[in-house]
Scaffold this motif. Structure first.
Motif, PDB file in Angstrom:
ATOM      1  N   LYS A 153      10.321 -16.541   1.064  1.00  0.00           N
ATOM      2  CA  LYS A 153       8.993 -17.172   0.999  1.00  0.00           C
ATOM      3  C   LYS A 153       8.046 -16.406   0.069  1.00  0.00           C
ATOM      4  O   LYS A 153       6.892 -16.119   0.415  1.00  0.00           O
ATOM      5  CB  LYS A 153       8.378 -17.281   2.406  1.00  0.00           C
ATOM      6  N   ARG A 154       8.525 -16.097  -1.134  1.00  0.00           N
ATOM      7  CA  ARG A 154       7.673 -15.402  -2.089  1.00  0.00           C
ATOM      8  C   ARG A 154       7.862 -15.933  -3.512  1.00  0.00           C
ATOM      9  O   ARG A 154       7.880 -15.174  -4.477  1.00  0.00           O
ATOM     10  CB  ARG A 154       7.920 -13.896  -2.037  1.00  0.00           C
ATOM     11  N   LEU A 155       7.988 -17.258  -3.621  1.00  0.00           N
ATOM     12  CA  LEU A 155       7.990 -17.875  -4.938  1.00  0.00           C
ATOM     13  C   LEU A 155       6.635 -17.638  -5.593  1.00  0.00           C
ATOM     14  O   LEU A 155       5.597 -17.643  -4.931  1.00  0.00           O
ATOM     15  CB  LEU A 155       8.259 -19.374  -4.836  1.00  0.00           C
ATOM     16  N   SER A 156       6.636 -17.447  -6.904  1.00  0.00           N
ATOM     17  CA  SER A 156       5.386 -17.239  -7.624  1.00  0.00           C
ATOM     18  C   SER A 156       4.629 -18.557  -7.746  1.00  0.00           C
ATOM     19  O   SER A 156       5.174 -19.634  -7.496  1.00  0.00           O
ATOM     20  CB  SER A 156       5.670 -16.680  -9.019  1.00  0.00           C
ATOM     21  N   LYS A 157       3.372 -18.467  -8.143  1.00  0.00           N
ATOM     22  CA  LYS A 157       2.555 -19.675  -8.326  1.00  0.00           C
ATOM     23  C   LYS A 157       3.160 -20.585  -9.385  1.00  0.00           C
ATOM     24  O   LYS A 157       3.187 -21.813  -9.222  1.00  0.00           O
ATOM     25  CB  LYS A 157       1.128 -19.286  -8.715  1.00  0.00           C
ATOM     26  N   SER A 158       3.641 -19.997 -10.475  1.00  0.00           N
ATOM     27  CA  SER A 158       4.224 -20.819 -11.541  1.00  0.00           C
ATOM     28  C   SER A 158       5.506 -21.495 -11.066  1.00  0.00           C
ATOM     29  O   SER A 158       5.786 -22.644 -11.439  1.00  0.00           O
ATOM     30  CB  SER A 158       4.502 -19.966 -12.783  1.00  0.00           C
ATOM     31  N   GLU A 159       6.281 -20.814 -10.242  1.00  0.00           N
ATOM     32  CA  GLU A 159       7.506 -21.409  -9.703  1.00  0.00           C
ATOM     33  C   GLU A 159       7.184 -22.535  -8.725  1.00  0.00           C
ATOM     34  O   GLU A 159       7.837 -23.586  -8.736  1.00  0.00           O
ATOM     35  CB  GLU A 159       8.349 -20.320  -9.029  1.00  0.00           C
ATOM     36  N   GLU A 160       6.174 -22.341  -7.900  1.00  0.00           N
ATOM     37  CA  GLU A 160       5.774 -23.391  -6.963  1.00  0.00           C
ATOM     38  C   GLU A 160       5.227 -24.608  -7.699  1.00  0.00           C
ATOM     39  O   GLU A 160       5.470 -25.741  -7.289  1.00  0.00           O
ATOM     40  CB  GLU A 160       4.734 -22.846  -5.988  1.00  0.00           C
ATOM     41  N   PRO A 188      11.470 -18.462 -18.996  1.00  0.00           N
ATOM     42  CA  PRO A 188      10.332 -18.883 -19.812  1.00  0.00           C
ATOM     43  C   PRO A 188      10.024 -20.378 -19.725  1.00  0.00           C
ATOM     44  O   PRO A 188       8.874 -20.778 -19.853  1.00  0.00           O
ATOM     45  CB  PRO A 188      10.763 -18.490 -21.229  1.00  0.00           C
ATOM     46  N   VAL A 189      11.041 -21.210 -19.513  1.00  0.00           N
ATOM     47  CA  VAL A 189      10.800 -22.644 -19.323  1.00  0.00           C
ATOM     48  C   VAL A 189       9.926 -22.851 -18.089  1.00  0.00           C
ATOM     49  O   VAL A 189       8.939 -23.598 -18.120  1.00  0.00           O
ATOM     50  CB  VAL A 189      12.132 -23.418 -19.161  1.00  0.00           C
ATOM     51  N   ILE A 190      10.259 -22.169 -17.007  1.00  0.00           N
ATOM     52  CA  ILE A 190       9.509 -22.315 -15.761  1.00  0.00           C
ATOM     53  C   ILE A 190       8.101 -21.732 -15.890  1.00  0.00           C
ATOM     54  O   ILE A 190       7.121 -22.339 -15.447  1.00  0.00           O
ATOM     55  CB  ILE A 190      10.261 -21.634 -14.598  1.00  0.00           C
ATOM     56  N   ARG A 191       8.000 -20.562 -16.523  1.00  0.00           N
ATOM     57  CA  ARG A 191       6.715 -19.853 -16.603  1.00  0.00           C
ATOM     58  C   ARG A 191       5.854 -20.288 -17.788  1.00  0.00           C
ATOM     59  O   ARG A 191       4.740 -19.794 -17.951  1.00  0.00           O
ATOM     60  CB  ARG A 191       6.967 -18.344 -16.682  1.00  0.00           C
ATOM     61  N   ARG A 192       6.356 -21.185 -18.599  1.00  0.00           N
ATOM     62  CA  ARG A 192       5.665 -21.668 -19.796  1.00  0.00           C
ATOM     63  C   ARG A 192       5.369 -20.507 -20.763  1.00  0.00           C
ATOM     64  O   ARG A 192       4.229 -20.280 -21.178  1.00  0.00           O
ATOM     65  CB  ARG A 192       4.361 -22.397 -19.432  1.00  0.00           C
ATOM     66  N   GLU A 193       6.435 -19.803 -21.119  1.00  0.00           N
ATOM     67  CA  GLU A 193       6.350 -18.673 -22.036  1.00  0.00           C
ATOM     68  C   GLU A 193       7.146 -18.961 -23.304  1.00  0.00           C
ATOM     69  O   GLU A 193       7.874 -19.943 -23.389  1.00  0.00           O
ATOM     70  CB  GLU A 193       6.894 -17.410 -21.353  1.00  0.00           C
ATOM     71  N   GLU A 194       6.958 -18.050 -24.290  1.00  0.00           N
ATOM     72  CA  GLU A 194       7.682 -18.133 -25.559  1.00  0.00           C
ATOM     73  C   GLU A 194       7.447 -19.507 -26.196  1.00  0.00           C
ATOM     74  O   GLU A 194       6.339 -20.029 -26.144  1.00  0.00           O
ATOM     75  CB  GLU A 194       9.175 -17.845 -25.331  1.00  0.00           C
ATOM     76  N   VAL A 195       8.476 -20.083 -26.797  1.00  0.00           N
ATOM     77  CA  VAL A 195       8.303 -21.363 -27.503  1.00  0.00           C
ATOM     78  C   VAL A 195       7.993 -22.502 -26.542  1.00  0.00           C
ATOM     79  O   VAL A 195       7.510 -23.560 -26.958  1.00  0.00           O
ATOM     80  CB  VAL A 195       9.562 -21.721 -28.324  1.00  0.00           C
ATOM     81  N   PHE A 196       8.257 -22.290 -25.255  1.00  0.00           N
ATOM     82  CA  PHE A 196       8.059 -23.355 -24.272  1.00  0.00           C
ATOM     83  C   PHE A 196       6.592 -23.516 -23.874  1.00  0.00           C
ATOM     84  O   PHE A 196       6.250 -24.443 -23.137  1.00  0.00           O
ATOM     85  CB  PHE A 196       8.929 -23.082 -23.046  1.00  0.00           C
ATOM     86  N   ALA A 197       5.738 -22.636 -24.355  1.00  0.00           N
ATOM     87  CA  ALA A 197       4.307 -22.720 -24.047  1.00  0.00           C
ATOM     88  C   ALA A 197       3.685 -23.986 -24.632  1.00  0.00           C
ATOM     89  O   ALA A 197       2.637 -24.434 -24.167  1.00  0.00           O
ATOM     90  CB  ALA A 197       3.582 -21.487 -24.572  1.00  0.00           C
ATOM     91  N   ARG A 198       4.322 -24.546 -25.628  1.00  0.00           N
ATOM     92  CA  ARG A 198       3.762 -25.741 -26.283  1.00  0.00           C
ATOM     93  C   ARG A 198       4.045 -27.032 -25.511  1.00  0.00           C
ATOM     94  O   ARG A 198       3.518 -28.090 -25.856  1.00  0.00           O
ATOM     95  CB  ARG A 198       4.333 -25.866 -27.703  1.00  0.00           C
ATOM     96  N   TYR A 199       4.874 -26.941 -24.474  1.00  0.00           N
ATOM     97  CA  TYR A 199       5.277 -28.143 -23.760  1.00  0.00           C
ATOM     98  C   TYR A 199       4.617 -28.236 -22.374  1.00  0.00           C
ATOM     99  O   TYR A 199       4.372 -27.217 -21.727  1.00  0.00           O
ATOM    100  CB  TYR A 199       6.805 -28.177 -23.597  1.00  0.00           C
ATOM    101  N   SER A 200       4.370 -29.453 -21.957  1.00  0.00           N
ATOM    102  CA  SER A 200       3.753 -29.693 -20.647  1.00  0.00           C
ATOM    103  C   SER A 200       4.760 -29.413 -19.536  1.00  0.00           C
ATOM    104  O   SER A 200       5.964 -29.261 -19.776  1.00  0.00           O
ATOM    105  CB  SER A 200       3.289 -31.144 -20.547  1.00  0.00           C
TER     106      SER A 200
END
Length: 224
Positions: free
Chosen positions: A195-202, A62-74
């Motif tokens: 070679k299949r990292l997601s957009k959010s991971e990249e 969730p930190v990487i994908r900006r999910e859960e409580v981490f959505a509030r952080y840049s």
């Protein structure tokens, strides 16, 4: 009495495969209780508070994908948070193993359970010399997946006569969070190689070679 704590986290599930390739990973973090980590835990928690984060625990995906409580952080704030976990893992006297099963080789739950049990049993057997140094082994898992809980109980009970199981919440154990972090990194290692990292991971690991050289190479040193 020498006591070994084992903290476990998984990536994947026993349900229908939604994408191929797919993998099931189980990470085991080992901590010799003779080597305290109170200082490392205090440093991590002080660093989190000092940076203004209001989070109960560091949940890597969730930190990487900006999910859960981490959505509030840049993204820069979340990257800072993940570096704190990396530094914590590097600074702790721990080691780890990750067992990986290719879901393409397991057609259903029964097949996956069998392959996973064999893989975990094999990994434990290969390091029996390490485990034999301990008088007691305590296994911490959140029982998030019933199938995995059953496999863990079976394999550890057969391999070790001195084992105890404890249900544990990641919020209360930083080393469960370390297991989650390492498990996530090992999955990213596979995805990067394929070679299949997601957009959010990249987007998250935007610096050239950062994922490989800073994160993956670093945690390799902790492998059992």
């Amino acid at each position: 009495m020498k006591e070994l704590s084992v903290f476990i986290d998984e990536s994947g599930d026993f349900g229908e495969i939604k994408e191929r390739p797919a993998y099931y990973l189980v990470t085991f973090v080992f901590h010799n209780q003779d080597n305290g980590i109170e200082g490392q835990v205090s440093k991590l928690e002080e660093s989190i508070r000092g940076s203004g984060f209001d989070v109960e625990y560091i949940h890597t995906g969730p930190v990487i994908r900006r999910e859960e409580v981490f959505a509030r952080y840049s993204i820069d704030e979340r990257r800072k948070l993940l570096y704190k976990m990396l530094n914590f893992v590097n600074g702790c006297p721990i080691s780890y193993l990750t067992v990986i099963v290719d879901r393409r080789e397991a057609a259903d739950k029964v097949a996956l359970s069998g392959k996973l049990a064999k893989a975990i049993n094999r990994a434990m057997s290969e390091h029996m010399g390490y485990f034999s140094d301990f008088d007691k082994i305590i296994v911490y898992y959140d029982n998030g997946q019933v199938e995995l809980s059953t496999i863990l109980n079976a394999v550890f009970s057969i391999q070790f006569s001195n084992v105890e199981f404890r249900k544990a919440q990641p919020q209360k154990y930083r080393l469960l969070q370390a297991a989650d972090f390492i498990c996530s990194m090992e999955l990213l290692r596979i995805k990067r190689n394929e070679k299949r990292l997601s957009k959010s991971e990249e987007r998250f690991f935007y610096k050239p070679q950062e994922l490989k050289k800073t994160f993956l190479k670093s945690i390799e040193k902790k492998q059992l």
